[in-house]
Design a protein around this motif. Sequence first.
Motif, mmCIF file in Angstrom:
data_model
loop_
_atom_site.group_PDB
_atom_site.id
_atom_site.type_symbol
_atom_site.label_atom_id
_atom_site.label_comp_id
_atom_site.label_asym_id
_atom_site.label_seq_id
_atom_site.Cartn_x
_atom_site.Cartn_y
_atom_site.Cartn_z
ATOM 1 N N ASN A 4 0.833 -1.214 -0.083
ATOM 2 C CA ASN A 4 0.051 0.045 -0.064
ATOM 3 C C ASN A 4 0.787 1.145 -0.042
ATOM 4 O O ASN A 4 0.513 2.331 -0.446
ATOM 5 N N LYS A 5 1.984 1.235 0.765
ATOM 6 C CA LYS A 5 2.879 2.434 0.884
ATOM 7 C C LYS A 5 3.982 2.314 -0.335
ATOM 8 O O LYS A 5 4.586 1.229 -0.617
ATOM 9 N N THR A 7 7.390 2.924 -2.554
ATOM 10 C CA THR A 7 8.743 2.836 -2.203
ATOM 11 C C THR A 7 9.435 3.582 -3.715
ATOM 12 O O THR A 7 8.882 3.143 -4.688
ATOM 13 N N PHE A 32 1.891 9.902 4.561
ATOM 14 C CA PHE A 32 1.447 8.764 3.319
ATOM 15 C C PHE A 32 2.725 7.703 3.525
ATOM 16 O O PHE A 32 2.352 6.511 2.861
ATOM 17 N N GLY A 33 3.562 7.833 4.365
ATOM 18 C CA GLY A 33 4.467 6.859 4.628
ATOM 19 C C GLY A 33 5.470 6.175 3.577
ATOM 20 O O GLY A 33 5.623 5.192 3.181
ATOM 21 N N VAL A 34 5.782 7.113 2.598
ATOM 22 C CA VAL A 34 6.759 7.141 1.596
ATOM 23 C C VAL A 34 7.827 6.451 1.775
ATOM 24 O O VAL A 34 8.676 7.150 2.672
ATOM 25 N N ASN A 35 8.375 5.190 1.323
ATOM 26 C CA ASN A 35 9.821 4.910 1.620
ATOM 27 C C ASN A 35 10.664 5.436 0.695
ATOM 28 O O ASN A 35 10.302 5.245 -0.592
ATOM 29 N N LYS A 149 -0.077 7.384 -9.307
ATOM 30 C CA LYS A 149 0.608 7.164 -7.877
ATOM 31 C C LYS A 149 1.071 8.304 -7.057
ATOM 32 O O LYS A 149 1.170 8.366 -5.929
#
Length: 268
Positions: A4-5, A7, A32-35, A149
Motif C-alpha cells: 500500500n505504501k 517505495t 503517506f509513509g513513502v519509503n 501514483k
Amino acid sequence: MGGNKLTIAILGLGEAGSHFANDLVGPRLVAFGVNVVGHDPAPKHTLLPSVRLAANNADAVRGADIILSVNLSAVAELVAAEVLPALQPGQIYAEMNTASPDTKRAVAAIVEQAGAMAVDVAIMAPVPPKGILSPFLVSGPGAVLFAEKLRPLGVDITVLSDEMGEAATRKLLRSIVYKGMAAVIGEAVEASRAFGLEDYIREQIRSIIGDNDALIDRFLEGSKTHALRRSHELEAVVSMLTACAVEPVMSRATLTSLENLILQNQLS
C-alpha cells in the motif's frame, strides 16, 4: 513493491534529487509513509535520516515502485544500463534528466527489456523552492500510472501522451526562449555597464518583459548560478534541433554564453 505504501528510488542526489528525497519523507507527506532509497556516487547535500542510502544504483532500484533518475543527461543511458539487471516487470522508470528526445527513447529501450515502464519527465520550473511539488510534464508508456501514483501526494503532473520524448521536446522548445532571453539580457546588461548606461538598458528590458526589475536580476543570477546545468540543457536543445534539420544558430550562441559563464565561475 506491490504494497500500500510507495517505495521510491532516487538515482542522483544532487540539488533536485535531494530536494525530492527530503520532501517525500518530510513533515508534509509523512502521513503517506513513502519509503525513499537513493544513491549518488558523490553525495553533497544533507538528507533526512529516513532516506536510506543504497550502496549503488542497482541496489537502490530493487523493490522500488517508482524510480526517479535525476543525475545528468550525459549518463542517463549508462545509469539505465547499470540498473537493468535489477529491474522487474511493472516498475516505473522515470527519466527526469533534461535530455534530448532521442536520449529519452534510448533509456526507454533499455529499461523495457526488463518489463519496466518508462516515463519521460520534464521538470518545468526550478526545483527550489517547490521541490517535489514542481510542475512536471510527463509522457511515455508509464506516464498515466506514474501520475496516478504520485498525484495523491499533491504532485503537479500533466500527462501528455504515451510517447517517450514528447515531454522533453516541449521543455527544450521552451528552453530556446527562456535561456536565450536570459543570455541576451546578460549580454545587454554587461555591455551597458561598460558604457555606464545600465539604468537605460534596464528600462529598455522592462519595456519588453514588464515593469519587473527583480525578474531581470533573476535572469542574471540564475544564468550565473546554474550555468553548468543549463549548458547541459542547451546541449540537448542543439542535439534535438540538429536531428530535425533545424539550424540551432541562437541556441548555439546561448550555449556559448553559458560556457563563458562556467569559465568565469571557475576563475572567480
